[in-house]
Design a protein around this motif. Structure first.
Motif, PDB file in Angstrom:
ATOM      1  N   LYS A  59      71.795  35.855  84.110  1.00 22.63           N
ATOM      2  CA  LYS A  59      72.387  37.061  84.619  1.00 22.63           C
ATOM      3  C   LYS A  59      71.160  38.057  84.933  1.00 22.63           C
ATOM      4  CE  LYS A  59      76.984  36.885  82.953  1.00 22.63           C
ATOM      5  NZ  LYS A  59      78.117  37.318  81.995  1.00 22.63           N
ATOM      6  N   TYR A  60      70.064  38.109  83.816  1.00 18.13           N
ATOM      7  CA  TYR A  60      68.953  38.993  83.977  1.00 18.13           C
ATOM      8  C   TYR A  60      68.322  38.766  85.184  1.00 18.13           C
ATOM      9  CZ  TYR A  60      70.320  41.673  79.795  1.00 18.13           C
ATOM     10  OH  TYR A  60      70.888  42.523  78.837  1.00 18.13           O
ATOM     11  N   ARG A  61      68.084  37.489  85.467  1.00 16.87           N
ATOM     12  CA  ARG A  61      67.093  37.008  86.604  1.00 16.87           C
ATOM     13  C   ARG A  61      67.767  37.568  87.856  1.00 16.87           C
ATOM     14  NH1 ARG A  61      63.117  32.928  85.863  1.00 16.87           N
ATOM     15  NH2 ARG A  61      62.979  32.487  88.401  1.00 16.87           N
ATOM     16  N   ASN A  62      69.073  37.741  87.758  1.00 16.74           N
ATOM     17  CA  ASN A  62      69.644  38.446  89.105  1.00 16.74           C
ATOM     18  C   ASN A  62      69.795  39.841  89.014  1.00 16.74           C
ATOM     19  OD1 ASN A  62      70.343  35.843  91.040  1.00 16.74           O
ATOM     20  ND2 ASN A  62      71.439  35.165  89.108  1.00 16.74           N
ATOM     21  N   ALA A  63      69.552  40.140  87.808  1.00 15.09           N
ATOM     22  CA  ALA A  63      69.777  42.076  87.867  1.00 15.09           C
ATOM     23  C   ALA A  63      68.529  42.630  88.202  1.00 15.09           C
ATOM     24  CB  ALA A  63      69.970  42.364  86.167  1.00 15.09           C
ATOM     25  N   LEU A  64      68.675  43.815  88.825  1.00 16.91           N
ATOM     26  CA  LEU A  64      67.555  44.623  89.331  1.00 16.91           C
ATOM     27  C   LEU A  64      67.178  45.388  88.006  1.00 16.91           C
ATOM     28  CD1 LEU A  64      69.173  43.985  91.883  1.00 16.91           C
ATOM     29  CD2 LEU A  64      68.171  45.947  92.795  1.00 16.91           C
TER      30      LEU A  64
END
Length: 169
Positions: free
Chosen positions: A130-135
């Motif tokens: 999820k953090y890899r896809n978060a800005l």
């Protein structure tokens, strides 16, 4: 006074937030008309606090609802919009909440604010994918009252960059 500074985008973010630059680049590449708007976590009809850390006196601002603004945890400004925002800043008095002040600037400059997926300004439970896809993740849920410490940010960063098998959003 004029300044000549040519940039495609400016990222404004708090120092206690997790930012994943590859996700920002993907977001900018896939968003239609990306230079037409300021992108972030849009806050609409937010109540004015009269007490506490974010209090605003009635003398300073008499309304009960704030103007629309992007949460100060992190947002992206297209470079092409900077001159009009700068001109607005030369005539509007400073407001004590920086993100709300930016909302006032956007109104004055006739700049549109757009809600973007991936701006988690009120926390996101940790999951490396999820953090890899978060800005931006401002306030990891487990630490939301205190913000994110530098040590926690380094720990999160290490886990995120090691995670390889994530589904892209």
């Amino acid at each position: 006074m004029t300044y000549n500074c040519v940039v495609d985008f400016v990222f404004k973010g708090d120092d206690d937030g997790f930012v994943y630059p590859p996700a920002i680049v993907k977001y900018l590449k896939r968003t239609p008309n990306v230079t037409s708007y300021v992108h972030g976590n849009l806050r609409v009809h937010s109540k004015v606090f009269r007490k506490g850390k974010y209090q605003i006196s009635r003398h300073l601002y008499s309304m009960n609802v704030l103007p629309t603004f992007v949460s100060g945890g992190g947002f992206i400004i297209p470079g092409i919009l900077i001159p009009s925002l700068y001109r607005a800043a030369t005539v509007l008095p400073v407001f004590p909440l920086d993100d709300v002040y930016f909302g006032f600037l956007a109104i004055k400059a006739n700049v549109i604010l757009k809600h973007g997926h991936g701006f988690y300004c009120f926390g996101l439970k940790f999951d490396a994918c999820k953090y890899r896809n978060a800005l931006i993740v401002h306030n990891i849920i487990e630490n939301s009252a205190k913000g994110i410490s530098p040590r926690t940010l380094l720990n999160v960063w290490g886990k995120v960059i090691k995670q390889k098998n994530c589904k892209e959003v």
